[in-house]
Write a protein that holds these residues in place. Structure first.
Motif, PDB file in Angstrom:
ATOM      1  N   ASP A 456     -33.428 -37.705 -58.901  1.00  0.00           N
ATOM      2  CA  ASP A 456     -33.176 -38.994 -58.265  1.00  0.00           C
ATOM      3  C   ASP A 456     -33.311 -40.073 -59.335  1.00  0.00           C
ATOM      4  OD1 ASP A 456     -33.072 -41.323 -56.831  1.00  0.00           O
ATOM      5  OD2 ASP A 456     -34.581 -40.768 -55.358  1.00  0.00           O
ATOM      6  N   ASN A 457     -32.180 -40.439 -59.934  1.00  0.00           N
ATOM      7  CA  ASN A 457     -32.224 -41.378 -61.050  1.00  0.00           C
ATOM      8  C   ASN A 457     -32.646 -42.776 -60.626  1.00  0.00           C
ATOM      9  OD1 ASN A 457     -31.596 -42.295 -63.828  1.00  0.00           O
ATOM     10  ND2 ASN A 457     -29.982 -43.429 -62.790  1.00  0.00           N
ATOM     11  N   GLU A 458     -32.246 -43.183 -59.432  1.00  0.00           N
ATOM     12  CA  GLU A 458     -32.563 -44.534 -58.970  1.00  0.00           C
ATOM     13  C   GLU A 458     -34.072 -44.752 -58.900  1.00  0.00           C
ATOM     14  OE1 GLU A 458     -31.697 -47.418 -55.108  1.00  0.00           O
ATOM     15  OE2 GLU A 458     -30.433 -45.664 -55.467  1.00  0.00           O
ATOM     16  N   ASN A 459     -34.803 -43.755 -58.437  1.00  0.00           N
ATOM     17  CA  ASN A 459     -36.261 -43.869 -58.322  1.00  0.00           C
ATOM     18  C   ASN A 459     -37.004 -43.145 -59.445  1.00  0.00           C
ATOM     19  OD1 ASN A 459     -36.262 -45.278 -55.731  1.00  0.00           O
ATOM     20  ND2 ASN A 459     -35.471 -43.358 -54.896  1.00  0.00           N
ATOM     21  N   LYS A 460     -36.240 -42.586 -60.397  1.00  0.00           N
ATOM     22  CA  LYS A 460     -36.817 -41.846 -61.524  1.00  0.00           C
ATOM     23  C   LYS A 460     -37.784 -40.765 -61.029  1.00  0.00           C
ATOM     24  CE  LYS A 460     -34.636 -44.443 -64.457  1.00  0.00           C
ATOM     25  NZ  LYS A 460     -33.425 -43.910 -65.124  1.00  0.00           N
ATOM     26  N   GLU A 461     -37.327 -39.988 -60.052  1.00  0.00           N
ATOM     27  CA  GLU A 461     -38.149 -38.939 -59.455  1.00  0.00           C
ATOM     28  C   GLU A 461     -37.401 -37.612 -59.448  1.00  0.00           C
ATOM     29  OE1 GLU A 461     -40.760 -41.595 -56.246  1.00  0.00           O
ATOM     30  OE2 GLU A 461     -39.211 -40.213 -55.546  1.00  0.00           O
ATOM     31  N   ILE A 462     -38.173 -36.544 -59.350  1.00  0.00           N
ATOM     32  CA  ILE A 462     -37.609 -35.212 -59.165  1.00  0.00           C
ATOM     33  C   ILE A 462     -37.854 -34.801 -57.719  1.00  0.00           C
ATOM     34  CG2 ILE A 462     -37.623 -32.828 -59.964  1.00  0.00           C
ATOM     35  CD1 ILE A 462     -38.784 -33.776 -62.563  1.00  0.00           C
ATOM     36  N   LEU A 463     -36.822 -34.324 -57.059  1.00  0.00           N
ATOM     37  CA  LEU A 463     -36.956 -33.944 -55.658  1.00  0.00           C
ATOM     38  C   LEU A 463     -37.796 -32.677 -55.507  1.00  0.00           C
ATOM     39  CD1 LEU A 463     -33.290 -34.538 -54.401  1.00  0.00           C
ATOM     40  CD2 LEU A 463     -35.212 -36.133 -54.416  1.00  0.00           C
ATOM     41  N   SER A 464     -38.442 -32.552 -54.369  1.00  0.00           N
ATOM     42  CA  SER A 464     -39.238 -31.358 -54.069  1.00  0.00           C
ATOM     43  C   SER A 464     -38.317 -30.284 -53.498  1.00  0.00           C
ATOM     44  CB  SER A 464     -40.349 -31.700 -53.064  1.00  0.00           C
ATOM     45  OG  SER A 464     -41.262 -32.605 -53.631  1.00  0.00           O
ATOM     46  N   ILE A 465     -37.932 -29.348 -54.352  1.00  0.00           N
ATOM     47  CA  ILE A 465     -37.022 -28.278 -53.954  1.00  0.00           C
ATOM     48  C   ILE A 465     -37.698 -26.946 -54.247  1.00  0.00           C
ATOM     49  CG2 ILE A 465     -34.704 -27.315 -54.215  1.00  0.00           C
ATOM     50  CD1 ILE A 465     -33.812 -30.001 -55.316  1.00  0.00           C
ATOM     51  N   SER A 466     -37.638 -26.038 -53.312  1.00  0.00           N
ATOM     52  CA  SER A 466     -38.296 -24.745 -53.487  1.00  0.00           C
ATOM     53  C   SER A 466     -37.342 -23.742 -54.120  1.00  0.00           C
ATOM     54  CB  SER A 466     -38.773 -24.211 -52.133  1.00  0.00           C
ATOM     55  OG  SER A 466     -37.659 -23.955 -51.290  1.00  0.00           O
ATOM     56  N   ASN A 467     -37.912 -22.687 -54.682  1.00  0.00           N
ATOM     57  CA  ASN A 467     -37.125 -21.544 -55.137  1.00  0.00           C
ATOM     58  C   ASN A 467     -36.958 -20.574 -53.979  1.00  0.00           C
ATOM     59  OD1 ASN A 467     -38.477 -22.330 -58.049  1.00  0.00           O
ATOM     60  ND2 ASN A 467     -36.495 -21.354 -58.247  1.00  0.00           N
ATOM     61  N   GLY A 468     -35.760 -20.517 -53.433  1.00  0.00           N
ATOM     62  CA  GLY A 468     -35.512 -19.605 -52.327  1.00  0.00           C
ATOM     63  C   GLY A 468     -35.493 -18.158 -52.800  1.00  0.00           C
ATOM     64  N   ILE A 469     -36.101 -17.266 -52.029  1.00  0.00           N
ATOM     65  CA  ILE A 469     -36.157 -15.845 -52.408  1.00  0.00           C
ATOM     66  C   ILE A 469     -35.013 -15.119 -51.707  1.00  0.00           C
ATOM     67  CG2 ILE A 469     -37.700 -13.873 -52.724  1.00  0.00           C
ATOM     68  CD1 ILE A 469     -40.029 -15.668 -52.007  1.00  0.00           C
ATOM     69  N   PHE A 470     -33.799 -15.507 -52.027  1.00  0.00           N
ATOM     70  CA  PHE A 470     -32.643 -14.845 -51.429  1.00  0.00           C
ATOM     71  C   PHE A 470     -31.383 -15.174 -52.236  1.00  0.00           C
ATOM     72  CE2 PHE A 470     -32.842 -19.026 -49.602  1.00  0.00           C
ATOM     73  CZ  PHE A 470     -31.537 -19.418 -49.358  1.00  0.00           C
ATOM     74  N   THR A 471     -30.382 -14.301 -52.118  1.00  0.00           N
ATOM     75  CA  THR A 471     -29.081 -14.511 -52.760  1.00  0.00           C
ATOM     76  C   THR A 471     -28.116 -15.029 -51.713  1.00  0.00           C
ATOM     77  OG1 THR A 471     -29.502 -12.729 -54.338  1.00  0.00           O
ATOM     78  CG2 THR A 471     -27.212 -13.420 -54.042  1.00  0.00           C
ATOM     79  N   SER A 472     -27.605 -16.217 -51.942  1.00  0.00           N
ATOM     80  CA  SER A 472     -26.791 -16.880 -50.928  1.00  0.00           C
ATOM     81  C   SER A 472     -25.300 -16.696 -51.135  1.00  0.00           C
ATOM     82  CB  SER A 472     -27.109 -18.385 -50.915  1.00  0.00           C
ATOM     83  OG  SER A 472     -26.196 -19.093 -50.118  1.00  0.00           O
ATOM     84  N   LEU A 473     -24.877 -16.568 -52.373  1.00  0.00           N
ATOM     85  CA  LEU A 473     -23.470 -16.788 -52.680  1.00  0.00           C
ATOM     86  C   LEU A 473     -22.878 -15.663 -53.506  1.00  0.00           C
ATOM     87  CD1 LEU A 473     -21.474 -19.203 -52.216  1.00  0.00           C
ATOM     88  CD2 LEU A 473     -22.052 -19.945 -54.529  1.00  0.00           C
ATOM     89  N   LYS A 474     -21.644 -15.274 -53.173  1.00  0.00           N
ATOM     90  CA  LYS A 474     -20.809 -14.497 -54.071  1.00  0.00           C
ATOM     91  C   LYS A 474     -19.844 -15.474 -54.723  1.00  0.00           C
ATOM     92  CE  LYS A 474     -21.117  -9.910 -52.018  1.00  0.00           C
ATOM     93  NZ  LYS A 474     -20.367  -8.719 -51.557  1.00  0.00           N
TER      94      LYS A 474
END
Length: 653
Positions: A456-474
């Motif tokens: 988030d460049n506007e607020n100079k922050e890093i979003l809270s995102i988790s590491n998902g334990i799954f494969t979503s995409l081919k």
């Protein structure tokens, strides 16, 4: 991102085993030791009260506490030896449990090394019943992982994580066998019985606090975390003959509070998932993509299909498909060709779900459990999004390789590591998002300015995102992929330069060349989690950095847009000013770079932009602009990736 205060608090809590050992070493009697323990516990309580945001006690806070606590226990053994081992036995139980848990979420080298340290502590720390608790912890985590991956399919099964858990179990068995002659098992029932009162009191207090602030709901994962950690932890304390330890009670309260915050969510288990499918000439693959959504076991979803000005028969193919499947919730939207990020933005007003996911028309959901797994990941963690792993396949859909997302930490170190890799995004762009963050932060930073969505460049922050334990995409890899062309390279470079320039404006990295080399080598060896990039909070010069990042993508400077940015880095004069007052109707953003380059190459670009590029090439660091046009020039400078390096001054027109 953790505040400096919360980081210091994490260090204070994590160093608890060392504090307690020093207290026992230097104070003369049990009564004095107890008073000293009460004092350090009171300090911890006062520090806790002064945390501004309760949500700062997130999963990354817990992981930091556990990492520091593990090192603290290890140092205690090395410095003071076995006579003081009983003072760290309880911490070793808690450390092992959470270390195993976080190794499953983020299986990086750092967590694996900490796991080995915890087992070493368990092996040399021959306390009553400790080997049984170690064995119970590893067995419980292994059973839970197998149950969640193979029975409920809430997560994916990965061989590397399974191997880690099996090795952990084997080590625990070895430790257990080495302590079979310990004759203390008669005290176990008493210890477990005495556990009830203090644990219930702390649990009720912690849950009441968090419930009143955040309105959390308990989840099954959270329940077994709380029960196992608390009951066996306190039982271990009693077995080690440290029945009353005020420091542990305070630490337990803080960790329980952090657990309640971290592993709970306001997302409903029946939340609708809005799947945005941008498509350009996707007639050959769109049916397979739609089929992969229809086959999902989780059924509360909608599809918003945006046709980005296709000139093939996509519309007819989709129309036929919808006639054959009249009950599926699909909205078909058509707009003129403006590239994929703008196509995704076009879908925003039509989103009805609480969760948003992007699926391109030439890709497939990896299994029938993907939507269930994405929702599960958000449902059990207080985050705004969850990263996925993806499987690369060829044009015929055959497996190439599994791409696992790097371990994500919302820290300044993540930004520093992105800087030494020249602004390249180390994480996949595919995320399950909560709707509010998608419509705000992701919209501004990713969909508009073509930068990593987690920043988030506007607020100079890093979003809270988790590491998902799954494969979503081919994810299909095409030989003639547009991104591999010179035009595509310019478009990718635009986003990387914009992100990179924002980063290095806020930090200076000493010996940038060597730090970058070392980090990239360690990254190839999967050891990058061990390397802390050294940086100073000071603006960097672009004269050497910008040419380097350009040379990694392009062989020449024939593109005038890139050439202007290059010239700016070489001619930058922060105190030189220039008056800028031009007639410019169209404002371009990072998502529009392909349109801009198309007009630049065919000579249809507005004349004002040629003057803008000339001014940028001069390197002037102060732009004097009319008051009513300040916002316009801020957006133009952001498009040209140099907004942070140019000061805008108001002039009266």
């Amino acid at each position: 991102m953790l505040s400096n205060y919360t980081k210091a608090f994490a260090y204070y809590i994590g160093l608890g085993p060392l504090f307690l050992t020093l207290i026992g070493l230097f104070l003369p009697s049990y009564q004095v030791v107890f008073l000293a323990e009460c004092t350090v516990a009171l300090i911890a309580a006062l520090l806790f009260i002064n945390i501004n945001l309760l949500t700062q006690l997130n999963q990354w806070f817990i992981e930091k506490v556990i990492s520091i606590s593990t090192i603290s226990c290890f140092l205690t053994l090395l410095l003071f030896g076995m006579p003081f081992a009983s003072r760290i036995v309880l911490f070793s139980f808690i450390n092992l449990f959470f270390n195993l848990f976080f190794t499953i979420i983020r299986p990086n080298t750092k967590n694996i090394i900490l796991l080995l340290i915890n087992f070493f502590i368990g092996y040399v720390n021959l306390q009553p019943f400790s080997s049984s608790i170690f064995l119970g912890i590893t067995l419980l985590i292994l059973i839970s992982y197998l149950f969640e991956s193979l029975v409920t399919h809430n997560i994916s099964f990965y061989q590397d994580r399974f191997v880690i858990l099996i090795c952990s179990l084997l080590i625990s068995i070895v430790i257990y066998i080495s302590q079979l002659n310990t004759d203390h098992y008669f005290i176990v029932p008493t210890a477990l019985f005495l556990t009830a009162l203090p644990i219930l009191g702390v649990l009720v207090l912690s849950y009441g606090l968090v419930r009143s602030e955040l309105k959390v709901k308990l989840t099954p994962v959270l329940i077994y975390l709380l029960l196992f950690t608390c009951i066996f932890g306190q039982a271990g304390l009693i077995i080690a003959q440290e029945v009353i330890n005020p420091w542990f009670i305070i630490e337990l309260f803080i960790l329980l509070t952090a657990i309640l915050i971290s592993f709970s969510s306001n997302i409903s288990k029946n939340s609708k998932i809005s799947i945005i499918i941008p498509s350009y000439n996707g007639a050959d693959t769109i049916v397979q993509t739609l089929d992969s959504v229809i086959s999902q076991t989780y059924k509360n979803w909608e599809i918003i299909l945006v046709d980005d000005g296709s000139n093939d028969n996509t519309k007819e193919v989709v129309g036929k498909y919808l006639k054959e499947n009249p009950n599926i919730p699909v909205k078909y939207l058509k707009e003129e060709n403006k590239d994929q990020l703008n196509a995704i933005k076009y879908a925003l007003p039509h989103i009805n779900g609480e969760v948003v996911h992007i699926l391109h028309s030439d890709d497939l959901l990896a299994s029938k459990y993907v939507l269930k797994q994405g929702l599960f990941s958000l449902l059990n963690q207080r985050v705004v999004g969850t990263f996925i792993n993806l499987e690369e396949v060829n044009e015929q859909g055959k497996h190439i390789r599994l791409v696992k997302t790097a371990s994500f930490y919302p820290t300044k170190q993540t930004l520093a590591k992105a800087a030494v890799t020249f602004g390249r995004n180390p994480y996949v762009d595919v995320v399950f998002w909560t709707k509010d963050i998608f419509e705000n932060s992701v919209y501004k930073n990713y969909l508009t300015n073509n930068m990593p969505a987690w920043f988030d460049n506007e607020n100079k922050e890093i979003l809270s995102i988790s590491n998902g334990i799954f494969t979503s995409l081919k994810y299909r890899i095409f030989e003639g992929n547009y991104l591999n062309s010179q035009d595509g390279a310019v478009n990718v470079l635009s986003g990387e330069l914009r992100f990179f320039h924002h980063l290095v404006h806020e930090m200076r990295i000493p010996q940038f060349k060597w730090q970058s080399f070392v980090y990239r080598v360690l990254r190839k060896l999967n050891c990058d989690s061990l390397y802390p990039v050294i940086y100073i909070k000071k603006k960097s010069s672009l004269s050497d950095l910008t040419p380097k990042i350009i040379s990694l993508r392009l062989d020449s400077l024939e593109n005038r847009y890139i050439h202007a940015i290059y010239d700016f880095s070489q001619n930058y004069a922060p105190n030189d000013n220039v008056v800028v007052d031009l007639e410019i109707a169209n404002i371009y953003h990072g998502a529009d770079i392909r349109i801009f380059n198309r007009k630049l190459s065919n000579g249809t670009l507005e004349k004002g932009y040629y003057q803008i590029m000339k001014i940028i090439s001069s390197g002037k660091g102060i732009w004097q602009v009319p008051k009513q046009d300040i916002r316009k020039y801020e957006e133009i400078l952001e498009f040209f990736t140099i907004k942070d390096y140019v000061e805008i001054e108001e002039i009266n027109k």
